[in-house]
Design a protein around this motif. Sequence first.
Motif, short mmCIF file in Angstrom:
data_model
loop_
_atom_site.label_atom_id
_atom_site.label_comp_id
_atom_site.label_asym_id
_atom_site.label_seq_id
_atom_site.Cartn_x
_atom_site.Cartn_y
_atom_site.Cartn_z
N VAL A 105 -1.67 -16.27 2.79
CA VAL A 105 -2.90 -15.39 2.87
C VAL A 105 -2.56 -14.46 4.16
CG1 VAL A 105 -5.61 -15.03 3.29
CG2 VAL A 105 -4.51 -16.62 1.77
N MET A 106 -2.17 -14.87 5.28
CA MET A 106 -1.89 -14.21 6.51
C MET A 106 -0.76 -13.25 6.39
SD MET A 106 -0.80 -15.77 10.27
CE MET A 106 0.67 -16.28 9.81
N ASN A 107 0.12 -13.45 5.44
CA ASN A 107 1.37 -12.50 5.43
C ASN A 107 1.01 -11.74 4.15
OD1 ASN A 107 2.63 -13.79 7.74
ND2 ASN A 107 3.64 -15.37 6.33
N ASP A 108 0.09 -11.50 3.35
CA ASP A 108 -0.02 -11.04 2.27
C ASP A 108 -0.70 -9.67 2.71
OD1 ASP A 108 -0.45 -9.76 -0.13
OD2 ASP A 108 -1.29 -11.65 -1.06
N ALA A 109 0.02 -8.30 2.48
CA ALA A 109 -0.57 -7.10 2.97
C ALA A 109 -1.41 -6.69 2.18
CB ALA A 109 0.93 -6.10 3.05
N THR A 110 -1.75 -7.17 0.73
CA THR A 110 -2.73 -6.68 0.03
C THR A 110 -4.13 -7.57 0.15
OG1 THR A 110 -2.25 -8.66 -1.85
CG2 THR A 110 -0.91 -6.51 -1.78
N VAL A 111 -4.01 -8.61 1.11
CA VAL A 111 -5.34 -9.21 1.30
C VAL A 111 -6.10 -8.25 2.41
CG1 VAL A 111 -6.46 -11.52 2.32
CG2 VAL A 111 -4.36 -11.22 0.62
N PRO A 112 -7.43 -8.37 2.09
CA PRO A 112 -8.35 -7.72 3.24
C PRO A 112 -7.79 -8.18 4.62
CG PRO A 112 -9.70 -8.06 1.53
CD PRO A 112 -8.40 -8.88 1.19
N MET A 113 -7.88 -7.25 5.99
CA MET A 113 -7.26 -7.63 7.11
C MET A 113 -8.39 -8.80 7.59
SD MET A 113 -5.28 -7.49 9.47
CE MET A 113 -4.54 -6.05 9.02
N ALA A 114 -9.52 -8.65 7.23
CA ALA A 114 -10.47 -9.74 7.77
C ALA A 114 -10.24 -11.09 7.31
CB ALA A 114 -11.96 -9.38 7.60
N SER A 115 -9.91 -11.17 6.23
CA SER A 115 -9.40 -12.53 5.55
C SER A 115 -7.94 -13.01 6.23
CB SER A 115 -9.27 -12.64 3.90
OG SER A 115 -10.30 -12.15 3.69
N ARG A 116 -7.12 -11.88 6.35
CA ARG A 116 -5.81 -12.56 7.10
C ARG A 116 -6.18 -13.00 8.34
NH1 ARG A 116 -1.97 -7.22 6.26
NH2 ARG A 116 -0.44 -9.10 7.21
N ILE A 117 -6.92 -12.22 9.48
CA ILE A 117 -7.39 -12.81 10.54
C ILE A 117 -7.99 -14.24 10.62
CG2 ILE A 117 -8.83 -12.44 12.59
CD1 ILE A 117 -8.39 -9.35 12.09
N GLU A 118 -8.67 -14.49 9.65
CA GLU A 118 -9.45 -15.82 9.39
C GLU A 118 -8.52 -16.78 9.08
OE1 GLU A 118 -12.46 -16.80 10.29
OE2 GLU A 118 -12.75 -14.61 10.78
N ALA A 119 -7.27 -16.37 8.30
CA ALA A 119 -6.21 -17.43 7.95
C ALA A 119 -5.45 -17.73 9.43
CB ALA A 119 -5.37 -16.80 6.92
#
Length: 262
Positions: free
Chosen positions: A230-244
């Motif tokens: 999730v953290m490395n997936d550019a298609t995931v919203p940034m907020a979700s990547r930060i939480e991961a």
Amino acid sequence: MGTRLHTELHRLYGPGASASPTAGLDGLIDEDGQVRAMALSLGRPADWEAISGVWQAVQSDLSLPAPGIAVSGMDSYQLWFSLDEAVPAAQAQAFVEALRVRYLSAMAPSRVTLLPGRAPEATRVLPPASEWEWPAGALPPQQIGTDQWSAFVAPDLAPIFADTPWLDIPPSLDGQAELLSRLRSIKPGAWQSARALLTPAPAEAPASPTAEPSGSPGPHQDPWRFLLQVMNDATVPMASRIEAAKALLPYTKRSEGPASGS
């Protein structure tokens, strides 16, 4: 019938522009099954308030010229529409049916008559015109019964016929011609626009289910690998990547995920 009146009737409602102005107007449907006339009647009893609402709405809502107003000689008010160019009878009938649905849906269908109408199957001989019909003598002015005439009437005088929707003396032919001379036919562009406005908008297709991010856990992924994806997936919203990333922070110095039992 007076020459001027016949000319006006043909100008507005004759089945084809190429037909002779002296041709009969009983059928109002040409040999190709096309029409320039449409009528909507409301009766049993005649209801001026309701029919005048339609008369006003086609002008204000649909930007069409005012239709002719008539009393049927029996029990109804009528609105007569004129087309500048002939259209298939089926298209004309669909239009007046759409008017009924839009503006007279509260009225029992038995009180509303639409023309052109479908001919009984037993009377159909040669298609396509035979599929559609106009009752004999439908177009005013006509003598309908003893001391009862159908006729076109002026908008300001129409309300007085609510209880007796007929004339009890023959209408003046010159007066009828004068009323008709003020009416205008619906031009092709206005016709198409009005039909579009009366056609219900297609229902929007349901939104496609939102695709899960590519970092969604597969059946054999452990939580640490899932968060890393999730953290490395550019298609995931940034907020979700930060939480991961926050969840992974305690393990950033490890080369592997957290050992079980630690």
